[in-house]
Write a protein that holds these residues in place. Sequence first.
Motif, PDB file in Angstrom:
ATOM      1  N   LEU A 145       0.834  -1.193   0.000  1.00 24.63           N
ATOM      2  CA  LEU A 145       0.000   0.000   0.000  1.00 24.63           C
ATOM      3  C   LEU A 145       0.872   1.247   0.000  1.00 24.63           C
ATOM      4  O   LEU A 145       1.814   1.352   0.781  1.00 24.63           O
ATOM      5  CB  LEU A 145      -0.915  -0.008   1.227  1.00 24.63           C
ATOM      6  N   THR A 147      -0.733   4.704  -0.763  1.00 25.01           N
ATOM      7  CA  THR A 147      -1.499   5.892  -0.397  1.00 25.01           C
ATOM      8  C   THR A 147      -2.973   5.553  -0.257  1.00 25.01           C
ATOM      9  O   THR A 147      -3.462   4.586  -0.838  1.00 25.01           O
ATOM     10  CB  THR A 147      -1.288   7.014  -1.453  1.00 25.01           C
ATOM     11  N   VAL A 161      -9.796   5.425  -1.023  1.00 26.95           N
ATOM     12  CA  VAL A 161      -9.413   4.441  -2.029  1.00 26.95           C
ATOM     13  C   VAL A 161      -7.953   4.107  -1.786  1.00 26.95           C
ATOM     14  O   VAL A 161      -7.101   4.998  -1.720  1.00 26.95           O
ATOM     15  CB  VAL A 161      -9.591   5.008  -3.461  1.00 26.95           C
ATOM     16  N   LEU A 163      -4.412   2.747  -2.865  1.00 25.14           N
ATOM     17  CA  LEU A 163      -3.608   2.551  -4.062  1.00 25.14           C
ATOM     18  C   LEU A 163      -2.265   1.945  -3.671  1.00 25.14           C
ATOM     19  O   LEU A 163      -1.597   2.432  -2.760  1.00 25.14           O
ATOM     20  CB  LEU A 163      -3.368   3.882  -4.783  1.00 25.14           C
ATOM     21  N   SER A 164      -1.876   0.909  -4.393  1.00 25.46           N
ATOM     22  CA  SER A 164      -0.591   0.260  -4.130  1.00 25.46           C
ATOM     23  C   SER A 164       0.515   0.949  -4.925  1.00 25.46           C
ATOM     24  O   SER A 164       0.256   1.748  -5.833  1.00 25.46           O
ATOM     25  CB  SER A 164      -0.664  -1.215  -4.534  1.00 25.46           C
ATOM     26  N   HIS A 165       1.750   0.600  -4.603  1.00 29.56           N
ATOM     27  CA  HIS A 165       2.878   1.106  -5.380  1.00 29.56           C
ATOM     28  C   HIS A 165       2.740   0.644  -6.825  1.00 29.56           C
ATOM     29  O   HIS A 165       3.088   1.373  -7.755  1.00 29.56           O
ATOM     30  CB  HIS A 165       4.203   0.642  -4.769  1.00 29.56           C
ATOM     31  N   ASN A 167      -0.074   0.248  -8.480  1.00 30.24           N
ATOM     32  CA  ASN A 167      -1.041   1.119  -9.156  1.00 30.24           C
ATOM     33  C   ASN A 167      -0.357   2.363  -9.702  1.00 30.24           C
ATOM     34  O   ASN A 167      -0.601   2.777 -10.842  1.00 30.24           O
ATOM     35  CB  ASN A 167      -2.148   1.570  -8.200  1.00 30.24           C
ATOM     36  N   ILE A 168       0.501   2.956  -8.887  1.00 27.07           N
ATOM     37  CA  ILE A 168       1.191   4.180  -9.293  1.00 27.07           C
ATOM     38  C   ILE A 168       2.220   3.874 -10.379  1.00 27.07           C
ATOM     39  O   ILE A 168       2.320   4.591 -11.381  1.00 27.07           O
ATOM     40  CB  ILE A 168       1.837   4.857  -8.067  1.00 27.07           C
ATOM     41  N   ASN A 171       0.891   3.582 -13.989  1.00 25.20           N
ATOM     42  CA  ASN A 171       0.708   4.856 -14.700  1.00 25.20           C
ATOM     43  C   ASN A 171       2.014   5.329 -15.330  1.00 25.20           C
ATOM     44  O   ASN A 171       2.036   5.783 -16.470  1.00 25.20           O
ATOM     45  CB  ASN A 171       0.171   5.933 -13.754  1.00 25.20           C
TER      46      ASN A 171
END
Length: 180
Positions: A145, A147, A161, A163-165, A167-168, A171
């Motif tokens: 995790l 954020t 919500v 957001l995992s590393h 997920n970031i 992007n």
Amino acid sequence: DGKYRCITYFELWDLIRQFAFALRQMNVQRNTKVALFAENGPLWLISDFAILSLGAITVPVHPSLTGNQVRLILQNTGAEMAIVQNREMAERVKNWPDQVKRVILMEGAIPDHPLVTSFNEAMDLGKAGPIVDLWGWQTLNREDLATIVHTSGTTDAPKGVMLSHGNILANVENLRHFVP
């Protein structure tokens, strides 16, 4: 000071490291949730990367939220620390949740309160601390995790919500198609 100032990536990384070491001395560690209640700016960026580099979790809080909304986010996430832009924003949260053990004030005069430390004092603490080779970010996984982002709360209570590393990173990785 209201002027544009250029810093190198090396200088930025050094500021992040110093603040991360200060946070670690304040007992921020992997999975500690740290609220970031401030406007965008260099200190926001430094704070966010310092939190993430320790494997801790950033809880960004929009600067326009009311004290009650901020308190709700802090309670729901279990944030143990808050980094706040200024005294006015800190005073907006009249009664800090019990789990918040420290508040770092980015700018302005520091109120006489046992929870509050200035950003500059924290940076001095980080500079004086020992340099550590492995301090969190090297052991992070995509599933960890990163954020907890909240909705604006304009029609109801803000909802978080996670957001995992990964997920970031997804992007950033998707931009490689457009930017070599």
